[in-house]
Design a protein around this motif. Sequence first.
Motif, PDB file in Angstrom:
ATOM      1  N   LYS A   1       0.911  -1.141  -0.067  1.00 54.55           N
ATOM      2  CA  LYS A   1      -0.030  -0.043  -0.059  1.00 54.55           C
ATOM      3  C   LYS A   1       0.859   1.304   0.024  1.00 54.55           C
ATOM      4  CE  LYS A   1      -4.661  -1.300   1.797  1.00 54.55           C
ATOM      5  NZ  LYS A   1      -5.653  -0.975   2.501  1.00 54.55           N
ATOM      6  N   TRP A   2       1.877   1.359   0.754  1.00 54.43           N
ATOM      7  CA  TRP A   2       2.818   2.537   0.789  1.00 54.43           C
ATOM      8  C   TRP A   2       3.473   2.664  -0.650  1.00 54.43           C
ATOM      9  CZ3 TRP A   2       2.312   5.352   5.187  1.00 54.43           C
ATOM     10  CH2 TRP A   2       1.932   4.794   6.194  1.00 54.43           C
TER      11      TRP A   2
ATOM     12  N   TYR B   1       0.901   4.069  -2.767  1.00 56.23           N
ATOM     13  CA  TYR B   1       0.566   5.637  -2.617  1.00 56.23           C
ATOM     14  C   TYR B   1       1.701   6.469  -3.173  1.00 56.23           C
ATOM     15  CZ  TYR B   1      -0.335   9.537   0.299  1.00 56.23           C
ATOM     16  OH  TYR B   1      -0.723  10.732   0.913  1.00 56.23           O
TER      17      TYR B   1
ATOM     18  N   PHE C   1      -6.271  -1.105  -2.914  1.00 58.10           N
ATOM     19  CA  PHE C   1      -5.728  -0.055  -2.231  1.00 58.10           C
ATOM     20  C   PHE C   1      -6.791   0.616  -1.077  1.00 58.10           C
ATOM     21  CE2 PHE C   1      -4.617   4.648  -1.733  1.00 58.10           C
ATOM     22  CZ  PHE C   1      -3.294   4.385  -1.149  1.00 58.10           C
TER      23      PHE C   1
ATOM     24  N   ASP D   1      -9.413  -1.218   0.149  1.00 55.17           N
ATOM     25  CA  ASP D   1     -10.356  -1.969   1.204  1.00 55.17           C
ATOM     26  C   ASP D   1      -9.844  -1.612   2.629  1.00 55.17           C
ATOM     27  OD1 ASP D   1     -10.885  -3.192  -1.101  1.00 55.17           O
ATOM     28  OD2 ASP D   1      -9.153  -4.694  -1.223  1.00 55.17           O
ATOM     29  N   ALA D   2     -11.032  -1.712   3.261  1.00 54.69           N
ATOM     30  CA  ALA D   2     -10.671  -1.199   4.430  1.00 54.69           C
ATOM     31  C   ALA D   2     -10.082  -2.231   5.592  1.00 54.69           C
ATOM     32  CB  ALA D   2     -12.269  -1.054   5.269  1.00 54.69           C
ATOM     33  N   ASP D   3      -9.851  -3.280   5.223  1.00 55.52           N
ATOM     34  CA  ASP D   3      -9.083  -4.297   5.738  1.00 55.52           C
ATOM     35  C   ASP D   3      -7.506  -4.522   5.555  1.00 55.52           C
ATOM     36  OD1 ASP D   3     -11.769  -6.578   6.163  1.00 55.52           O
ATOM     37  OD2 ASP D   3     -10.732  -5.789   7.510  1.00 55.52           O
TER      38      ASP D   3
ATOM     39  N   LEU E   1      -1.944   9.395   4.788  1.00 54.78           N
ATOM     40  CA  LEU E   1      -0.786   8.608   5.593  1.00 54.78           C
ATOM     41  C   LEU E   1      -1.745   7.923   6.667  1.00 54.78           C
ATOM     42  CD1 LEU E   1       2.112  11.339   6.092  1.00 54.78           C
ATOM     43  CD2 LEU E   1       1.972   9.007   4.793  1.00 54.78           C
TER      44      LEU E   1
ATOM     45  N   TYR F   1      -4.877   7.276   7.224  1.00 56.21           N
ATOM     46  CA  TYR F   1      -5.520   5.872   6.415  1.00 56.21           C
ATOM     47  C   TYR F   1      -4.778   4.682   6.322  1.00 56.21           C
ATOM     48  CZ  TYR F   1      -7.798   3.508   2.939  1.00 56.21           C
ATOM     49  OH  TYR F   1      -8.206   2.226   2.019  1.00 56.21           O
ATOM     50  N   ILE F   2      -3.591   4.708   5.535  1.00 49.12           N
ATOM     51  CA  ILE F   2      -2.773   3.515   5.367  1.00 49.12           C
ATOM     52  C   ILE F   2      -2.269   2.834   6.567  1.00 49.12           C
ATOM     53  CG2 ILE F   2      -0.919   2.587   3.835  1.00 49.12           C
ATOM     54  CD1 ILE F   2      -1.035   4.774   2.257  1.00 49.12           C
ATOM     55  N   TYR F   3      -1.776   3.909   7.691  1.00 52.76           N
ATOM     56  CA  TYR F   3      -1.240   3.482   8.747  1.00 52.76           C
ATOM     57  C   TYR F   3      -2.301   2.547   9.430  1.00 52.76           C
ATOM     58  CZ  TYR F   3       0.792   3.152  13.415  1.00 52.76           C
ATOM     59  OH  TYR F   3       1.215   2.732  14.482  1.00 52.76           O
TER      60      TYR F   3
ATOM     61  N   THR G   1      -5.014   1.009   8.275  1.00 51.30           N
ATOM     62  CA  THR G   1      -5.449  -0.251   7.673  1.00 51.30           C
ATOM     63  C   THR G   1      -4.303  -1.251   7.699  1.00 51.30           C
ATOM     64  OG1 THR G   1      -4.671   0.623   5.455  1.00 51.30           O
ATOM     65  CG2 THR G   1      -7.115   0.820   6.081  1.00 51.30           C
TER      66      THR G   1
END
Lengths: 304, 302
Positions: A222-223, A226, A300, A302-304, B171, B173-175, B177
């Motif tokens: 994900k990082w 992004y 990207f 998805d809440a999980d 940032l 949000y990703i952290y 999740t």
Amino acid sequence: MTTAPTAAGSTGRRPRGAARRSRAGTAFVAGYLVLLIAFGVLPTGYAVYFAFTSAGGTFTGFDNFVTAARDFRFLDSVGHVAVYLVCWLVSLVVFVVGLALLLHRLAADGTGKALRFLYYVPGALAGAAGVLVWLFMLDPTVSPVRPLLAALGFDTFGEVVAPGNLPVLFTVIAFWTGAGGWIVVMYGALNNIPRDVMEAARIDGAGAWQTARRVQIPMLRKWIVYMVILAFAGGAQLFVEPQLLSLASVGVAGRDYSLSQLTYDFAFQLNDVNSAAAISVELLVVSVSAAALFVARSGFFDAD
Amino acid sequence: MRTETPAPRRLPSGAPRRLPPRLLAGSVLAAFAVFFVLPVLWLVLATTKTDRQLVHGSPLSFGSWGALRANWDALTAFQDDAVLQWLGNSALYAGISLVVTLCVSVPAGYALAMTEFRGRRALLVSTLVVMLMPNATLVVPLFLELNAVNLIGTVWSVVLPYSFYPFGVYLTYIYFTTAVPKDLLAAARIDGCSEFDVFRRVALPLATPVIALVGFFSFAANWTNYFLPYVMLPENDQMPVQVGVTSLLSNVPSFNPTVGSLAVERPQLALATLIAVAPVLIVFLFAQRFLVSGMLAGATKE
């Protein structure tokens, strides 16, 4: 795991809890929503409106886009930006992920901390300040890396900034200011991989390379997505580097190099805000399409 | 790094092969350190030189304290301490927006990651789209908008747009999740916590690293922002230091041959640049402890 009993045991209460949570979620985003509309959505909408209207405010369809595309510099700058984007994205992903992994693996405590700080230092010189420093770095008369430049066959500033070298030079400058921050982000993310996962990989006999490829990089996904999305958009907007270079080389190199320079030229030299907005909208569409591609392929949202 | 430690004789036959990759990795890290630091070092040394030394002396030599002193005096003499005023302005703008950004972005990122609500996906998409919009293009619409509510020339004309920080929302949000398990929140709810308490007592303490990250990046981005304050705050005594420094740039003869006796020399420009970025580096140094602590490791063990 605690999920199984909750799911099975509280089916009757679930809707109420979900509704409560949904209300709370809305409350948590309320402040941000106001700012998003006022300073994000509204100005973006305004710019799109500009792109499809004339200076007088009448709807003109795609006229502004045609005007911009017919400009003799348009196609060249599209090509320049495309080549630059390839250099920039590849080097960013490879080196940022690579360096973060190496730092995480090798440099213990003090050294790692010091290196992270050193890597980040140029980040504070983002924008014009950083480019100014590099104008000196690339000028063989004052550069501290004169021997290196000479070894590569460059004796004058003019030779260094030859058109063929520009994508690489801009990549080096952008990497210099931009990579450190991402290395910090990636390093932090690596630290968040639970210790037992790493331990399990080690017990299974995975070496450094295997662990990186099969455990760490997937967990950084994900990082990385992004970073690529933002780097793509930022790279497509390339502006300060060629602009200052053209200032320093008196227009010999970097003039009308990128699409953003063309935008700037339309808006502030030719007083044509509408054509400028049209180019920006095109950049936006390209960036959003690229982003959509990455988002769809990586789960990207998805809440999980 | 411990590359020289192993006692050579007693090691099994596999060990000697393990050393070179380690050495190689070490030299890669070192080479990049040189790449990142060398230009900065040059910049620091340039502040201790006279303009003549800058061109004729060795690039990585130290000039003299006297020259540094002279550069400082010349810089502060420029428009009666304007530099100090600019620094104060920057601190004010970046400071207020930092507070608003944190209060707004962290709950938003949390809600996007950990709760389901109507319009969640729409919010994620529109945030991303706005983030990809070329910044320079947004400045003109922003100007018109703030002009309509008579805020141009006030502190709010930069503070409010700065406070909108979608990068920070993502940032966070990703952290959440990737690093905070939902089980943890579910457990707190079963214990009878209200939604707000779950956020304040469970999620927020776990989010320290990302709060530091968002706070730091927001501060750095606002401190180094150039275009927005350039348009919104035209008065000299309202300029942040970034804009101020470039107004010095146009007084450097080697970049702009038309300036007369008010000229600023290149080493003074280097000094101004250094002063302009120093606060960001200092904040980074202090925040680093929080930026990369893997606080969560082991929070949910079965």
